[in-house]
Design an enzyme around this catalytic site. Structure first.
Site, PDB file in Angstrom:
ATOM      1  N   GLY A 122     -40.346  -6.509 -36.663  1.00 54.75           N
ATOM      2  CA  GLY A 122     -41.100  -5.844 -35.650  1.00 54.75           C
ATOM      3  C   GLY A 122     -41.183  -6.638 -34.385  1.00 54.75           C
ATOM      4  CB  SER A 123     -43.560  -6.507 -31.758  1.00 49.22           C
ATOM      5  OG  SER A 123     -44.999  -6.609 -32.169  1.00 49.22           O
ATOM      6  CD  GLU A 132     -34.573  -7.662 -38.082  1.00 50.21           C
ATOM      7  OE1 GLU A 132     -33.384  -7.260 -37.359  1.00 50.21           O
ATOM      8  OE2 GLU A 132     -34.721  -7.364 -39.095  1.00 50.21           O
ATOM      9  CB  CYS A 185     -34.347  -4.877 -32.910  1.00 54.74           C
ATOM     10  SG  CYS A 185     -33.435  -5.260 -34.286  1.00 54.74           S
TER      11      CYS A 185
END
Length: 299
Positions: A227-228, A250, A284
């Protein structure tokens, strides 16, 4: 099309203990898909952790080739149910069906890849010192692990997180994204059909507070998050403040595409465009920054 909205804990579909739900809207037309997706409470997370902890000894001790057989069967079931799973994923997060199918077929191969590692993680030994002392390194499973998925590639992220854990004898709690929980919620039936014992894999749903419960849980030994960067910091902090659990992150980024004077421009146009438009641009590692050498910039 039937939609599973319950939590999957200890081999069974169960509602949230608090009855809290979230709504899923189809991003294609903003129509309501369901308003009954169950949000895991703290008690639900505790139940999932306890189920995973209870299932751990037998799964750890199961012969590697038997774990591999179950993992391979699960991979086959993903392929057999690709149409249904792709439809569920597309309905929740807008992924084109053609892409959604690829995002299931590739993870099936990831499951098969890691199935090949089951029972094959060796240790190390070193020659004895002058006093006859041997040094032996033995690798052992951690126990209960957890994973938090992003919304844009549920099956890929689930496979990356669960495949290695399953192969090496760990048990697992997977949290789907609150934005795209439908396809992973359907995993429960496939998990049972594949032959995973109850409690080995548990699937829960909810937003950040549910992820925080996992990251801070004292009985979870490892957590993997996609995620962020902002949320990743929170996961790492919660892991450190609780039981100092292992963490892998990640996190999203803005990858550049570098185009030099000697590039084949037809090839450049094709691949730079697909690199940031793939999966509707929701990826991403999308090359959303295109850096072009000055000599061909005007072309």
């Amino acid at each position: 099309m039937s939609i599973q909205t319950n939590l999957f804990i200890n081999g069974e579909y169960v509602p949230s203990s608090k009855g809290e739900t979230l709504s899923i809207y189809n991003p294609n037309d903003d129509s309501l898909v369901t308003d009954k997706v169950q949000i895991a409470s703290e008690a639900d997370i505790d139940r999932a952790v306890d189920a995973a902890k209870a299932a751990f000894p037998a799964w750890r001790d199961l012969a590697g080739y038997k774990r591999a057989a179950i993992m391979n069967k699960f991979a086959d079931l993903l392929l057999q149910n690709v149409d249904k799973l792709a439809k569920l994923e597309s309905t929740a997060m807008g992924q084109p069906i053609s892409v959604a199918k690829k995002f299931i077929m590739a993870p099936a191969m990831i499951w098969k890849y890691y199935a090949g590692y089951a029972g094959k993680v060796a240790g190390e030994s070193f020659p004895p010192d002058e006093d006859g002392t041997y040094k032996i390194v033995q690798y052992e499973p951690l126990g209960v692990c957890a994973g938090i998925c992003a919304w844009n590639g549920s099956h890929v992220l689930a496979a990356w997180k669960m495949g290695p854990a399953m192969a090496t004898g760990n048990t697992f709690i997977l949290k789907s994204s609150e934005k795209s929980p439908l396809a992973l919620a359907a995993y429960g039936d496939l998990i049972n059909e594949a032959g995973f014992p109850p409690g080995v894999i548990n699937i829960v749903t909810g937003a950040g507070p549910v992820g925080a419960l996992l990251a801070s849980h004292m009985k979870i030994a490892k957590i993997a998050f996609t995620g962020s960067a902002f949320a990743g910091r929170a996961v790492m902090a919660a892991a450190a403040k609780s039981n100092l659990k292992h963490v892998s992150l990640e996190l999203g980024g803005k990858s550049p595409a570098l185009i030099f004077d000697d590039a084949d421009l037809d090839n450049v146009v094709e691949h730079t465009s697909t690199s940031f438009l793939r999966n509707s641009g929701q990826i991403c590692f999308a090359s959303s920054r295109v850096l072009v050498q000055e000599g061909i910039a005007s072309k």
